[in-house]
Write an enzyme that holds these catalytic residues in place. Structure first.
Site, PDB file in Angstrom:
ATOM      1  N   ASN A   1       0.889  -1.174  -0.039  1.00 27.28           N
ATOM      2  CA  ASN A   1       0.058  -0.043  -0.032  1.00 27.28           C
ATOM      3  C   ASN A   1       0.964   1.272   0.171  1.00 27.28           C
ATOM      4  O   ASN A   1       0.424   2.104  -0.786  1.00 27.28           O
ATOM      5  CB  ASN A   1      -1.110   0.013   1.291  1.00 27.28           C
TER       6      ASN A   1
ATOM      7  N   GLU B   1       7.968   2.619  14.483  1.00 25.59           N
ATOM      8  CA  GLU B   1       8.908   3.041  13.628  1.00 25.59           C
ATOM      9  C   GLU B   1       8.860   4.587  13.800  1.00 25.59           C
ATOM     10  O   GLU B   1       7.758   5.018  13.840  1.00 25.59           O
ATOM     11  CB  GLU B   1       8.480   2.247  12.347  1.00 25.59           C
TER      12      GLU B   1
HETATM   13  P1  NAD Z   1      -2.440 -10.726   3.046  1.00 25.19           P
HETATM   14  O1  NAD Z   1      -2.765 -10.862   4.523  1.00 25.19           O
HETATM   15  O2  NAD Z   1      -2.466 -11.668   2.095  1.00 25.19           O
HETATM   16  O3  NAD Z   1      -1.175  -9.902   2.560  1.00 25.19           O
HETATM   17  C1  NAD Z   1      -0.882  -8.808   3.582  1.00 25.19           C
HETATM   18  C2  NAD Z   1       0.590  -8.471   3.195  1.00 25.19           C
HETATM   19  O4  NAD Z   1       1.314  -9.299   3.868  1.00 25.19           O
HETATM   20  C3  NAD Z   1       0.964  -8.547   1.795  1.00 25.19           C
HETATM   21  O5  NAD Z   1       2.137  -7.490   1.438  1.00 25.19           O
HETATM   22  C4  NAD Z   1       1.701  -9.868   1.478  1.00 25.19           C
HETATM   23  O6  NAD Z   1       2.675 -10.019   0.607  1.00 25.19           O
HETATM   24  C5  NAD Z   1       2.246 -10.126   2.887  1.00 25.19           C
HETATM   25  N1  NAD Z   1       2.223 -11.554   3.441  1.00 25.19           N
HETATM   26  C6  NAD Z   1       1.259 -12.450   3.117  1.00 25.19           C
HETATM   27  N2  NAD Z   1       1.501 -13.641   3.862  1.00 25.19           N
HETATM   28  C7  NAD Z   1       2.739 -13.425   4.038  1.00 25.19           C
HETATM   29  C8  NAD Z   1       3.671 -14.415   4.898  1.00 25.19           C
HETATM   30  N3  NAD Z   1       3.448 -15.661   5.145  1.00 25.19           N
HETATM   31  N4  NAD Z   1       4.989 -13.912   5.084  1.00 25.19           N
HETATM   32  C9  NAD Z   1       5.312 -12.647   4.672  1.00 25.19           C
HETATM   33  N5  NAD Z   1       4.795 -11.676   3.974  1.00 25.19           N
HETATM   34  C10 NAD Z   1       3.253 -12.222   3.890  1.00 25.19           C
HETATM   35  O7  NAD Z   1      -3.603  -9.597   2.283  1.00 25.19           O
HETATM   36  P2  NAD Z   1      -3.522  -8.458   1.251  1.00 25.19           P
HETATM   37  O8  NAD Z   1      -4.820  -8.784   0.462  1.00 25.19           O
HETATM   38  O9  NAD Z   1      -2.227  -8.423   0.293  1.00 25.19           O
HETATM   39  O10 NAD Z   1      -3.738  -7.188   2.068  1.00 25.19           O
HETATM   40  C11 NAD Z   1      -5.030  -6.952   2.749  1.00 25.19           C
HETATM   41  C12 NAD Z   1      -4.864  -6.913   3.995  1.00 25.19           C
HETATM   42  O11 NAD Z   1      -3.517  -6.822   4.533  1.00 25.19           O
HETATM   43  C13 NAD Z   1      -5.782  -5.801   4.775  1.00 25.19           C
HETATM   44  O12 NAD Z   1      -6.635  -6.225   5.068  1.00 25.19           O
HETATM   45  C14 NAD Z   1      -4.809  -5.140   5.655  1.00 25.19           C
HETATM   46  O13 NAD Z   1      -5.193  -5.204   6.956  1.00 25.19           O
HETATM   47  C15 NAD Z   1      -3.497  -5.734   5.432  1.00 25.19           C
HETATM   48  N6  NAD Z   1      -2.470  -4.803   5.292  1.00 25.19           N
HETATM   49  C16 NAD Z   1      -1.931  -3.915   6.044  1.00 25.19           C
HETATM   50  C17 NAD Z   1      -1.046  -3.120   5.806  1.00 25.19           C
HETATM   51  C18 NAD Z   1      -0.605  -2.230   7.082  1.00 25.19           C
HETATM   52  O14 NAD Z   1       0.237  -0.872   6.468  1.00 25.19           O
HETATM   53  N7  NAD Z   1      -0.386  -2.570   8.407  1.00 25.19           N
HETATM   54  C19 NAD Z   1      -0.491  -3.012   4.586  1.00 25.19           C
HETATM   55  C20 NAD Z   1      -1.074  -4.028   3.688  1.00 25.19           C
HETATM   56  C21 NAD Z   1      -1.859  -4.593   3.807  1.00 25.19           C
END
Ligand code: NAD
Length: 475
Positions: A151, A457
């Protein structure tokens, strides 16, 4: 031109060659921008070895040397913001002004860490015996493994990299496969700034496989992750099994409390624009709207009116105020939030549907009459959907705002000093922002409590996660 995608290991950019690749898609057009190489196990081992070798000398580098490199990177961010920003818009989708702003804002993170890393102090503790000298020193923790999301692909990665490198650690980072150009741009800038080889390494792959391999490696001493709560818990559990400390920046579900004494048009406008920033895909986006019943109707009208006129389109077009969602899977998630809200009595006051088929566009959406136990009020929507609810009393709204297991950002709007004081004391969150949105600048700590994470951070707290404490007593 969108850049050629590569790994960055031991100071070298390594292109796909025979490696497995995955396509990177422009979310505004569905066009394939490039092919991202996945690291093989040999690549991961090379990254681990080079990070370990580099740590042996980097841990002894002077803070002045680290500071100089970080300042150079800050300048390179400013110099290259337009080009890097354009690539972020191509692979992530946000409007160009937001992408360029993200890169420029990150120059401040690099400058801040450049300055603060010269002030990583220990202390002297007065001894019981005058013949003894007692020192506390802070030392870099070692090789770090970090996993960053799509994001804010530039911001989330540079925060971790500057903190680790500034503390004297080396780092392997797996960036977001959906929008990889920003992390490669960071590698390019550190390369140009003269960072010794192996201090920073970039790998890509299947997230769960790469994180599992790196976290289990005895070379890695510290884990940092930004992303969703469920993934954060999995990674923290694995890190815990190997006794490795973590920094976790996870999701939230930010409440925003609007009290009856505010300037309604001004607050409605501020909230509407903040809501659609990055199409709502922001962990500190306002996501649960509690509006005082006395102003609910006029606030709702103002808020909807602004959102209805938001220009949604390709982020490269100058008039665009909100781009597409970053990838196709988010569209299905939005549909599920809306269906659940409607099935529980919610009413669509605006949007609630996908837009153009050309890309992953979803319209700004307002849903009213949403019960507190709907999916929309209990799970982070991470999209341009705003649920509006009413409240009548401060104690009641604080109870509702604090009722979820999350605690990242929270917001309140009021001109009453006593109310501001009460809500800032009582909101359960790592960050409370009253009457403006001010929680993400380099010199202030950014982090959550409860399920929203561990550690901070930014701010002087930034280095804490990358240092160990050693007590030395000498007679
Ligand atoms: P997701 O849970 O599949 O992935 C979220 C992030 O984690 C992605 O960048 C993905 O590449 C990474 N990821 C997933 N599984 C992983 C693993 N086992 N090891 C390391 N990295 C891993 O969901 P998504 O559809 O990509 O994103 C949506 C959700 O993720 C949202 O609902 C939000 O809560 C969360 N999100 C949070 C932030 C934040 O800034 N806190 C940023 C991006 C996404």
């Amino acid at each position: 031109m969108y850049p050629t995608l590569s790994l960055y290991i031991n100071g070298e950019f390594i292109e796909a060659q025979q490696r497995k690749t995955e396509p990177v898609i422009n979310p505004a057009t569905k066009e394939v921008l490039g092919q991202l190489p996945h690291a093989t196990q040999t690549d991961l081992d090379l990254a681990l070895q080079s990070a370990q070798t580099a740590f042996e000398s980097w841990r002894h580098s002077s803070p002045m040397e680290r500071s100089e490199i970080l300042h150079k990177v800050a300048q390179l961010c400013r110099d290259n913001a337009e080009e890097i920003g354009r690539n972020i818009t191509l692979d992530q989708g946000k409007p160009l002004a937001e992408s360029v702003g993200e890169v420029i804002n990150c120059s401040e993170h690099a400058d801040w860490h450049a300055e603060e890393c010269r002030r990583i102090y220990g202390r002297v503790i007065p001894p019981r015996n005058p013949a003894v000298r007692q020192l506390v020193v802070r030392e870099p923790i070692g090789v770090c493994a970090a996993f960053t999301p799509w994001n804010f692909p530039f911001n989330q990665a540079i925060r971790k990299i500057t903190a680790a490198i500034g503390a004297g650690c080396t780092i392997i980072i797996k960036g977001p496969e959906d929008s990889p150009s920003a992390v490669l741009a960071i590698a390019n800038m550190f390369h140009q700034a003269g960072l010794p080889k192996g201090v920073l390494n970039i790998v890509w792959g299947v997230p769960a496989e790469v994180s599992d391999y790196l976290i289990r490696s005895p070379i890695v001493r510290k884990i940092s992750f930004t992303g969703s709560v469920p993934v954060g818990k999995q990674l923290a559990a694995l890190a815990g099994a190997h006794m490795k400390p973590v920094t976790m920046e996870l999701g939230g579900h930010s409440p925003v409390l609007v009290f009856p004494d505010v300037d309604i048009p001004r607050v409605a406008k501020q909230l509407a624009y903040f809501k659609v920033r990055n199409a709502g895909q922001v962990c500190i986006s306002p996501t649960r709207f509690y509006i005082h019943e006395d102003i609910y109707a006029p606030f709702k009208d103002e808020f909807i009116n602004i959102l209805a006129n938001i220009n949604v389109g390709n982020g490269l077009e100058t008039e665009t105020e909100m781009g597409p969602l970053a990838h196709e899977r988010r569209l299905g998630v939005m549909d599920r939030f809306v269906e659940d809200a409607l099935s529980r009595g919610g009413k669509i006051a605006l949007g609630g549907e996908r837009l153009s088929e050309a890309g992953f566009f979803y319209g700004p959406t307002v849903i009213t009459d949403v019960p507190d136990d709907t999916m929309l009020m209990t799970e982070e929507p991470f999209g341009p959907i705003a649920p509006l609810t009413r409240f009548s009393d401060t104690t009641e709204v604080l109870k509702r705002a604090n009722s979820l297991p999350f605690g990242l950002a929270s917001y309140a709007f009021t001109n009453n000093l006593q109310t501001a004081h009460t809500v800032s004391n009582e909101l359960q969150a790592g960050m409370v922002s009253i009457n403006h949105f001010g929680v993400s600048v380099a010199e202030t700590p950014f982090g959550g409590i409860k399920d929203s994470g561990i550690g901070s951070e930014g701010g002087t707290e930034s280095f804490d996660g990358y240092l160990t404490t050693k007590f030395i007593t000498q007679r």
